[in-house]
Motif scaffolding. Sequence first.
Motif, short mmCIF file in Angstrom:
data_model
loop_
_atom_site.label_atom_id
_atom_site.label_comp_id
_atom_site.label_asym_id
_atom_site.label_seq_id
_atom_site.Cartn_x
_atom_site.Cartn_y
_atom_site.Cartn_z
N SER A 69 0.84 -1.20 0.00
CA SER A 69 0.00 0.00 0.00
C SER A 69 0.88 1.25 0.00
N ALA A 70 0.23 2.41 -0.17
CA ALA A 70 0.97 3.67 -0.26
C ALA A 70 1.75 3.96 1.01
N ASN A 71 1.20 3.56 2.15
CA ASN A 71 1.92 3.67 3.42
C ASN A 71 2.05 2.25 3.96
N GLY A 119 8.57 2.95 -5.45
CA GLY A 119 8.87 4.14 -4.67
C GLY A 119 9.30 3.78 -3.26
N GLY A 120 9.28 4.78 -2.39
CA GLY A 120 9.73 4.58 -1.02
C GLY A 120 8.94 3.53 -0.28
N SER A 121 7.65 3.43 -0.55
CA SER A 121 6.80 2.45 0.15
C SER A 121 7.27 1.03 -0.12
N VAL A 122 7.53 0.73 -1.40
CA VAL A 122 8.00 -0.61 -1.77
C VAL A 122 9.34 -0.90 -1.13
N LEU A 134 19.60 -6.90 -0.69
CA LEU A 134 18.55 -6.16 -1.40
C LEU A 134 19.13 -5.30 -2.52
N ILE A 135 18.48 -5.33 -3.67
CA ILE A 135 18.77 -4.43 -4.78
C ILE A 135 17.58 -3.49 -4.91
N ALA A 136 17.80 -2.20 -4.74
CA ALA A 136 16.72 -1.21 -4.80
C ALA A 136 16.69 -0.55 -6.18
N VAL A 137 15.51 -0.54 -6.79
CA VAL A 137 15.33 0.08 -8.11
C VAL A 137 14.20 1.10 -8.00
N PRO A 138 14.52 2.36 -7.66
CA PRO A 138 13.46 3.35 -7.45
C PRO A 138 12.79 3.76 -8.76
N THR A 139 11.49 4.00 -8.68
CA THR A 139 10.73 4.43 -9.85
C THR A 139 10.17 5.84 -9.67
N THR A 140 10.53 6.49 -8.56
CA THR A 140 10.17 7.88 -8.33
C THR A 140 11.43 8.65 -7.97
N ALA A 141 11.40 9.96 -8.20
CA ALA A 141 12.51 10.81 -7.80
C ALA A 141 12.16 11.40 -6.45
N THR A 182 12.16 10.22 -1.83
CA THR A 182 12.32 9.38 -0.63
C THR A 182 13.78 9.08 -0.30
N GLY A 183 14.63 8.73 -1.29
CA GLY A 183 16.01 8.41 -0.99
C GLY A 183 16.18 7.10 -0.25
N SER A 184 15.12 6.32 -0.17
CA SER A 184 15.16 5.08 0.62
C SER A 184 16.20 4.10 0.10
N GLU A 185 16.57 4.23 -1.17
CA GLU A 185 17.53 3.30 -1.76
C GLU A 185 18.94 3.45 -1.20
N VAL A 186 19.22 4.52 -0.46
CA VAL A 186 20.55 4.70 0.12
C VAL A 186 20.50 4.97 1.62
N THR A 187 19.42 4.57 2.27
CA THR A 187 19.32 4.78 3.72
C THR A 187 19.08 3.45 4.44
#
Length: 381
Positions: free
Chosen positions: A66-68, A94-97, A131-138, A140-145
């Motif tokens: 979900s979104a959250n 995105g960050g949620s995923v 984990l490999i993070a592939v962001p689809t939004t610009a 959240t920055g979750s891919e490096v935190t």
Amino acid sequence: MEWIYQQPVKIVFGNGKVNELKGVIQELGKANGILVCSRSFKKSGLADKVFEQAEGLLTAVFSDVSANPEVTEVDACAALMREQGSGFVVALGGGSVMDLAKAAATIATTEDSITLYHGTGKELPAAHLPLIAVPTTAGTGSEVTGVAVLSDHASGKKAPISSPNFYPEYAVIDPELTYTCPQAVTASSGIDVLCQAIEGYWSVNHQPICDAAAVHAAKLVFDYLPLAYQEPFNASAREKMAEASIVSGLAFAIPKTTSSHAVSYPLTNVYGIPHGEACGLTIDYFTRVNAQGKDGQRVEDFAKAVGFADMDAMADAIIELKREIGLRTDLTDFDLSQTQIDELVQLCHHPNLDNNPVKITNDILYDLFDTLTSQATKKQP
């Protein structure tokens, strides 16, 4: 001044890089992976494309996000990982995923529920699936935190969990994946990038490497977010916003976010305002508040480094930016009662407030909500 900088994520950036995911997985050296993505990517076919391009290295898909992201979703994803015997995780979204995938990748190595660790202070186990993070939004920055923000609807709680094992092994940044973002997502995630940069800079935990990243990211947002919003297929704007997002993630990963993020959690959890929009709602207010504190010169220095005459000019520019990209600048449409404002003030006392350079008191929070609920602040047509 003493400080430490560590960034364990290998970043792969460039247009079309998602098509090279198989090579990244092979470099990771794992097999039998699970793809975590949003329902929309299952429907659009993007998830199937990524799955097929992995040529058998991915063997399962989880898309109930979900979104959250909710704690029950984390537990369900972890259960599927255990059932499949997953060896690694690809988070596409995105960050949620990414937040859900981070938490599930750790919980899957145990028989626990994530609720044992959500807002309890209990330390997570060190074992986790890579984990490999592939962001689809610009955004959240979750891919490096090393942070995952989760909601628990049963308890009415939304809170971050931090753990070193939440850092992905790889972040694959492909700006082309953001082309199909709805305008509202582009706006909300883009303003979140700006908030992360600003808050990371003025955080009490600030340090010079993150400071430099914060300035760079903020400049890019002011320059390119309106264009990315207005022209979703503008390759230059999308690439620069993807760059801003990853650099902003580096800017706040260690210092952590502060007041605007603390206030955003109840605004999202109770009133459903998207995370980035909720953060952006208060960032101009806290800019002026923090400029009056003992470290106020840092706020002025940041504004000038980004290209403004002073912090007031930057705060005004933030308000104008929000209007330009269709984000709310007040809460007047909620017609909040005094009881609701009282509740919000109490819910805003989140640990992130401790990172703010000015102590955020109830008086400040009441003034904030008075400003946001005043008819005088209502957006002009």
